[in-house]
Design a protein around this motif. Structure first.
Motif, short mmCIF file in Angstrom:
data_model
loop_
_atom_site.label_atom_id
_atom_site.label_comp_id
_atom_site.label_asym_id
_atom_site.label_seq_id
_atom_site.Cartn_x
_atom_site.Cartn_y
_atom_site.Cartn_z
N TYR A 1 -12.70 6.87 7.41
CA TYR A 1 -11.32 6.34 6.81
C TYR A 1 -11.15 4.95 7.37
CZ TYR A 1 -6.30 6.88 6.10
OH TYR A 1 -5.05 6.81 5.77
N ALA B 1 -0.55 6.65 -2.29
CA ALA B 1 -1.82 7.22 -1.82
C ALA B 1 -2.35 8.82 -1.44
CB ALA B 1 -2.42 6.28 -0.49
N ASP C 1 -10.45 1.28 5.56
CA ASP C 1 -9.38 0.38 5.50
C ASP C 1 -9.94 -0.94 6.09
OD1 ASP C 1 -6.99 1.28 4.53
OD2 ASP C 1 -6.87 2.85 6.35
N ASP D 1 0.97 -1.08 0.03
CA ASP D 1 -0.01 -0.13 -0.07
C ASP D 1 0.99 1.28 0.03
OD1 ASP D 1 -1.69 2.24 0.93
OD2 ASP D 1 -3.02 0.71 1.80
N ASN E 1 -4.28 12.21 -2.40
CA ASN E 1 -5.90 12.60 -2.43
C ASN E 1 -6.25 13.25 -3.79
OD1 ASN E 1 -5.82 11.63 0.48
ND2 ASN E 1 -4.77 13.30 0.84
#
Ligand code: ARG
Length: 580
Positions: free
Chosen positions: A316, A122, A320, A119, A124
């Motif tokens: 959030y 990431a 996740d 991951d 925005n």
């Protein structure tokens, strides 16, 4: 070949044969100093204590059982019961031989390939990538490349921040903008940061606008086609910007790695349902909350993690949790690695705990937050512009290229203009990335242009230059690396040091992959370059009078040095040039 692994296996057998308890860890390490041998076994003291034996007696028994025939030239007991292992130079030479001109430079693929989710990045939507995203992108990319090289199945996931209430105002503003000329639109959308700020200003200052924006949030969440279309436009513009940055940085992320927050929307109600089924959910002032005994709040009570706001709306954390479930069920993850800012540490601790309790991940799934610290300015404060605003990644990369251009212009070279352009780009991107990658990621680090662009020290230019120096030896010798014949023969001390360093490449990258710590590779490459420089001072290659077989052996060490540097830098996502 992974020498550390080989020695560990031999030590385990010897410990067993000497009667040490089954679970005794071999504790073999590369020695810190040459007089402690090349490797050291530190397992005996603890095992002897358990067995009620004198450590040195057990050490002797382990040595008696230790089968290093042909591998070590000497093993000895040191201090209270350490075992020092000195490798035989002939063995070192013969174990390096197959690595020369091997495309994997002698590194075997893992015998236990895992599926590893990485991951990373990431950023925005509708926000420009800033320097904070640089670390996630660059460290995550290097780790992914390394795992991939070792034969693991790597799945990159760019968990883009592409959902949330801010999209109401962004859509409302895009709508207004679409009444402007094409040029004006293109202009404003070329800088998403400005667009975001303008939307926010409209939202704060115009009540009608704010009402429209709030309405769009509801419609977007309800799947309204018009709102989705507008949202998609914003996502696509952001993705295109990001892709430019990835390309410039030589980062292996593509649009197909994007699995943004919005992708989990449909599964969020199921997540809540399953948490409820497991009895993990409590209502608290209208919100749905999971209370965790493992975490205490400041009053010493179990800490609550909100997964659904009062009046609806997910968070959030909920997303996740859905991502963890997807990565386990659909992607079959063995390991899930998160390259995210250290300040999100508690968030990850909490969702990992909830996911385990809820069965979204299995007992065996390894969830690892590979946290990193902040990028600081020379003043030790978070890295900002003079005006105190966050620095945009593109501006930073532009500045790197300007500085690298000045640096290269100040050096005497016989490079063509075309080559120069290539060198400037490689040095610029390499320097920015390397200065980040070479520090232990867990600490904050100071971003310093002068340090990162220096040709001395643990820097990209130093390593890139070392690589070109080795390559120039071949040009001078008039020999192609691929045409090398004959055997490596180690006689000089600096040859031995260099050979030992080269032989440690496998264990180094395996450790870096296991810990998600690219700085281990950087430190190694820096030491390798140092070992090469000492070797080259002591052991001439192209000088008159160097015998043919000696020259041949040394050229092979040179070739392997070049190939190891290139492969190592490639694992870091740093390009090499043949001349600079
Ligand atoms: N978009 C977030 C940020 O900019 C990072 C997301 C990290 N990944 C995750 N699975 N939470 O802070």
């Amino acid at each position: 070949m992974n020498i550390l692994k080989l020695l560990e296996d031999r030590v385990i057998s010897a410990l067993k044969a000497a009667g040490a308890p089954e679970d005794t860890a071999p504790m073999v390490r590369a020695s810190a100093r040459a007089n402690f041998g090349d490797y050291q076994c530190n397992a005996v003291m603890a095992a002897a204590k358990k067995m009620g034996m004198k450590p040195r007696d057990l050490a002797q028994q382990v040595i008696d059982q230790l089968d290093l025939e042909g591998i070590a030239e000497k093993t000895e007991i040191a201090g209270p019961g350490f075992i020092n292992i000195h490798l035989a130079p002939e063995w070192l030479a013969s174990s390096l031989q197959p690595a020369v001109n091997d495309e994997r430079v002698g590194v075997a693929k893992t015998a236990q390939p895992q599926t590893v989710i990485v991951d990373l990045s990431a950023p925005n939507v509708a926000k420009e990538m800033h320097v904070g995203h640089l670390r996630s992108t660059v460290i995550g990319d290097a780790s992914a490349r390394t795992l991939d090289f070792l034969g693991h199945k790597v799945i990159r996931q760019n968990h883009l921040g592409d959902w949330g209430t801010q999209f109401g105002m962004l859509i409302a503003h895009l709508e207004e903008l679409e009444q402007d000329s094409q040029e004006a639109q293109a202009m404003e959308l070329s800088d998403m940061e400005t667009f975001y700020k303008a939307s926010k200003k409209r939202f704060d200052e115009d009540e009608d606008f704010a009402v429209r924006a709030r309405g769009y949030v509801v419609q977007l969440q309800g799947g309204d086609e018009y709102c989705l279309k507008m949202w998609r436009k914003l996502v696509d513009i952001t993705l295109a910007h990001n892709q430019d940055v990835y390309q410039r940085l030589n980062v292996l992320l593509t649009p197909s790695d994007v699995m943004g927050e919005s992708a989990y929307n449909d599964s969020l109600p199921t997540i809540i349902q399953e948490l409820d089924n497991k009895g993990l959910l409590k209502e608290d002032q209208g919100a749905k909350v999971v209370f965790l005994d493992e975490f205490k709040n400041k009053d010493g009570d179990p800490m609550g993690v909100i997964v659904e706001k009062s009046g609806g709306g997910f968070l959030y954390s909920t997303t996740d949790l859905a991502a963890l479930r997807h990565r386990t069920n659909a992607l079959n993850a063995d390991r899930i690695l998160y390259y995210v800012d250290a300040r999100q540490g508690q968030h990850f601790d909490q969702i990992f705990t909830i996911a385990r309790k809820a069965g979204f991940i299995t007992e065996e799934t390894s969830t690892e937050h590979h946290a990193f610290g902040m990028m600081l300015g020379k003043d030790g404060k978070p890295f900002k512009t003079r005006a105190g605003t966050t620095i945009k990644l593109v501006d930073l990369l532009d500045e790197a290229e300007e500085r690298a251009a000045r640096l290269i212009a100040s050096k005497e070279t016989d490079l063509s203009e075309e080559q120069k352009v290539q060198v400037i780009k490689a040095v610029a991107m390499g320097s920015v990335k390397y200065s980040d990658l070479s520090k232990n990621r867990t600490s904050d680090y100071v971003f310093d242009w002068d340090n990162m662009l220096a040709f001395e020290g643990n820097t990209a230019p130093y390593l890139m230059y070392a690589y070109t120096r080795v390559k120039s030896i071949f040009r001078k010798a008039g020999v192609a690396e691929s045409d090398l014949t004959g055997k490596i023969n180690i006689t000089e001390a600096t040859e031995r040091d260099l050979a030992l360093k080269l032989a440690r490449f496998s264990e180094t990258i395996e450790q870096a992959a296991r810990e998600g710590m690219p700085h281990i590779i950087c430190g190694y490459l820096y030491e390798l370059s140092g070992a090469f420089m000492s070797f080259y001072e002591q052991c001439p290659v192209n000088k008159d009078g160097v015998e043919a077989d000696v020259k041949n052996s040394r050229l092979q060490l040179c070739a392997l040095t070049a190939q190891t540097l290139k492969t190592g830098l490639d694992l870091l996502g740093i390009e090499t040039v043949e001349q600079m």
